[in-house]
Design a protein around this motif. Structure first.
Motif, PDB file in Angstrom:
ATOM      1  N   VAL A   1      22.501   0.846  -0.626  1.00 33.08           N
ATOM      2  CA  VAL A   1      21.646   0.937  -1.820  1.00 33.08           C
ATOM      3  C   VAL A   1      20.202   1.291  -1.478  1.00 33.08           C
ATOM      4  O   VAL A   1      19.516   1.919  -2.281  1.00 33.08           O
ATOM      5  N   ILE A   2      19.745   0.861  -0.305  1.00 32.95           N
ATOM      6  CA  ILE A   2      18.404   1.268   0.134  1.00 32.95           C
ATOM      7  C   ILE A   2      18.476   1.592   1.630  1.00 32.95           C
ATOM      8  O   ILE A   2      19.004   0.814   2.421  1.00 32.95           O
ATOM      9  N   ASP A   3      17.938   2.750   1.978  1.00 31.15           N
ATOM     10  CA  ASP A   3      17.982   3.237   3.355  1.00 31.15           C
ATOM     11  C   ASP A   3      16.601   3.794   3.689  1.00 31.15           C
ATOM     12  O   ASP A   3      16.197   4.811   3.135  1.00 31.15           O
ATOM     13  N   THR A   4      15.879   3.088   4.538  1.00 31.16           N
ATOM     14  CA  THR A   4      14.556   3.563   4.952  1.00 31.16           C
ATOM     15  C   THR A   4      14.480   3.555   6.477  1.00 31.16           C
ATOM     16  O   THR A   4      14.975   2.618   7.102  1.00 31.16           O
ATOM     17  N   TYR A   5      13.902   4.583   7.036  1.00 30.64           N
ATOM     18  CA  TYR A   5      13.742   4.582   8.495  1.00 30.64           C
ATOM     19  C   TYR A   5      12.392   5.164   8.872  1.00 30.64           C
ATOM     20  O   TYR A   5      11.754   5.857   8.082  1.00 30.64           O
ATOM     21  N   ASN A   6      11.945   4.852  10.072  1.00 33.26           N
ATOM     22  CA  ASN A   6      10.788   5.547  10.637  1.00 33.26           C
ATOM     23  C   ASN A   6      11.079   5.916  12.084  1.00 33.26           C
ATOM     24  O   ASN A   6      11.921   5.295  12.735  1.00 33.26           O
ATOM     25  N   VAL A   7      10.425   6.948  12.542  1.00 31.90           N
ATOM     26  CA  VAL A   7      10.687   7.438  13.904  1.00 31.90           C
ATOM     27  C   VAL A   7       9.603   6.935  14.842  1.00 31.90           C
ATOM     28  O   VAL A   7       8.494   6.630  14.413  1.00 31.90           O
ATOM     29  N   TYR A   8       9.947   6.822  16.083  1.00 27.38           N
ATOM     30  CA  TYR A   8       8.945   6.452  17.088  1.00 27.38           C
ATOM     31  C   TYR A   8       9.242   7.162  18.399  1.00 27.38           C
ATOM     32  O   TYR A   8      10.387   7.364  18.761  1.00 27.38           O
ATOM     33  N   LEU A   9       8.178   7.545  19.067  1.00 28.20           N
ATOM     34  CA  LEU A   9       8.334   8.304  20.300  1.00 28.20           C
ATOM     35  C   LEU A   9       8.355   7.399  21.519  1.00 28.20           C
ATOM     36  O   LEU A   9       9.006   7.686  22.504  1.00 28.20           O
ATOM     37  N   ASP A  10       7.638   6.270  21.408  1.00 30.15           N
ATOM     38  CA  ASP A  10       7.492   5.394  22.565  1.00 30.15           C
ATOM     39  C   ASP A  10       8.655   4.414  22.648  1.00 30.15           C
ATOM     40  O   ASP A  10       8.520   3.258  22.268  1.00 30.15           O
TER      41      ASP A  10
ATOM     42  N   ASP B   1      23.128   4.770  -7.387  1.00 29.53           N
ATOM     43  CA  ASP B   1      21.692   4.596  -7.671  1.00 29.53           C
ATOM     44  C   ASP B   1      20.876   4.347  -6.403  1.00 29.53           C
ATOM     45  O   ASP B   1      19.762   3.805  -6.466  1.00 29.53           O
ATOM     46  N   ALA B   2      21.422   4.742  -5.276  1.00 32.11           N
ATOM     47  CA  ALA B   2      20.768   4.435  -3.993  1.00 32.11           C
ATOM     48  C   ALA B   2      19.382   5.069  -3.884  1.00 32.11           C
ATOM     49  O   ALA B   2      19.074   6.066  -4.551  1.00 32.11           O
ATOM     50  N   ILE B   3      18.572   4.448  -3.025  1.00 30.56           N
ATOM     51  CA  ILE B   3      17.243   4.979  -2.726  1.00 30.56           C
ATOM     52  C   ILE B   3      17.189   5.260  -1.233  1.00 30.56           C
ATOM     53  O   ILE B   3      17.547   4.403  -0.407  1.00 30.56           O
ATOM     54  N   TYR B   4      16.717   6.466  -0.908  1.00 31.04           N
ATOM     55  CA  TYR B   4      16.655   6.912   0.483  1.00 31.04           C
ATOM     56  C   TYR B   4      15.213   7.285   0.806  1.00 31.04           C
ATOM     57  O   TYR B   4      14.624   8.109   0.088  1.00 31.04           O
TER      58      TYR B   4
END
Lengths: 151, 151
Positions: free
Chosen positions: A139-148, A56-59
């Motif tokens: 169960v929960i995997d969230t990421y964000n990208v950054y250039l700096d 039931d994971a959320i990505y």
């Protein structure tokens, strides 16, 4: 009687404060999972990557919607795999939790090969791991990208 | 009397030992709503003090740009950058809640309208928040991450 009460109080204190930051056992668990990702992602071993997630994971990847459940998460990873991934790294920065649930935050990078040229993409992430019958599952995997990088 | 006290103590002990005491959905919603109400008002008002009061001292915040921010002082710096944008509106739409009495996990979508001179631009972001129970029974933000949502 007094001894019983003191013992009980100590036991309560121990068990209610068992959620810890930086517990070496918990750090070792997430580090092992990070190494699995680092091994599997460049090889595009989708089946094994999906097994890391709970049913039931959320990505929640960057620039996309939330995906729930293994089948949906697999679709999301397939999109990622349209690129060649030369290198993939995950570095847990903060690990907290107990034997049932682990809360992890970290940084990482992907080195993508786009039209023959390598491009490094830095990201940071929050993962939540839950202990299931066959080990810890994401169960929960969230990421964000950054250039700096380093900012 | 002693027997009754021992039974009562054992009950307290058993409850204390179990960090996964469940929390009803309505109770989780109530906690989540309190954060939504505060942030939906404070973000357009650029009310940094109110925003920071929602966070734990050692909270972790992963904004869109830059690396992981740990602790209120660093989180304040992150929000100072975010609040340089003029927000006409900021709405949090909850998609899922889970957790136990100690930790509430929430994912959802933020719909924001940015204003620059007479121009308004809409933005959609995914969020993953973890609210942690404090010793006084209240909840504070333990972890928060945002990224771009695909419309």
């Amino acid at each position: 009687m007094k001894q019983f009460v003191v013992l009980l109080a100590l036991l309560c204190l121990y068990f209610t404060t068992n959620a810890q930051t930086g517990d070496p056992k918990l750090v070792a668990i997430v580090q092992q999972q990070a190494e699995r990702f680092e091994d599997l992602v460049p090889k595009k071993k989708l089946d094994e990557i999906i097994e890391i997630y709970s049913e039931d994971a959320i990505y929640g990847p960057e620039n996309n919607v939330f995906y729930q459940g293994r089948a949906e998460i697999e679709k999301a990873w397939k999109q990622t795999f349209t690129y060649e991934i030369a290198d993939f790294n995950m570095d847990p920065v903060s690990v907290y939790g107990d034997k049932n649930t682990i809360y992890e935050a970290g940084i990482g990078y992907s080195v993508l090969k786009i039209q023959g040229q390598e491009q490094k993409v830095n990201f940071k992430y929050v993962n939540v791991w839950r202990k299931e019958k066959d080990g810890y599952k994401l169960v929960i995997d969230t990421y964000n990208v950054y250039l700096d990088k380093g900012a | 009397m002693v027997k009754k006290m021992m039974i009562a103590s054992c009950i307290v002990f058993c409850i204390s030992c179990n960090p996964d005491v469940s929390l009803s959905e309505s109770e989780m919603i109530k906690v989540s709503e309190s954060f939504h109400i505060a942030l939906e008002q404070a973000m357009p008002d650029k009310d940094l003090d109110t925003i920071l009061k929602l966070y734990e001292e050692d909270a972790i915040y992963l904004p869109m740009s830059g690396t992981i921010l740990k602790g209120k002082e660093n989180i304040a710096k992150g929000y100072e950058r975010t609040l340089q944008n003029n927000l006409a509106s900021f709405e949090m739409v909850r998609e899922a809640l889970s957790g136990d009495v100690n930790h509430i996990l929430e994912i959802g979508i933020i719909n924001a309208v940015f204003r620059r001179d007479t121009l308004e631009m809409k933005g959609s972001f995914k969020y993953q928040n973890t609210y942690r129970r404090q010793t006084d029974g209240s909840y504070l933000m333990h972890r928060a991450i945002y990224n771009i949502n695909q419309n």
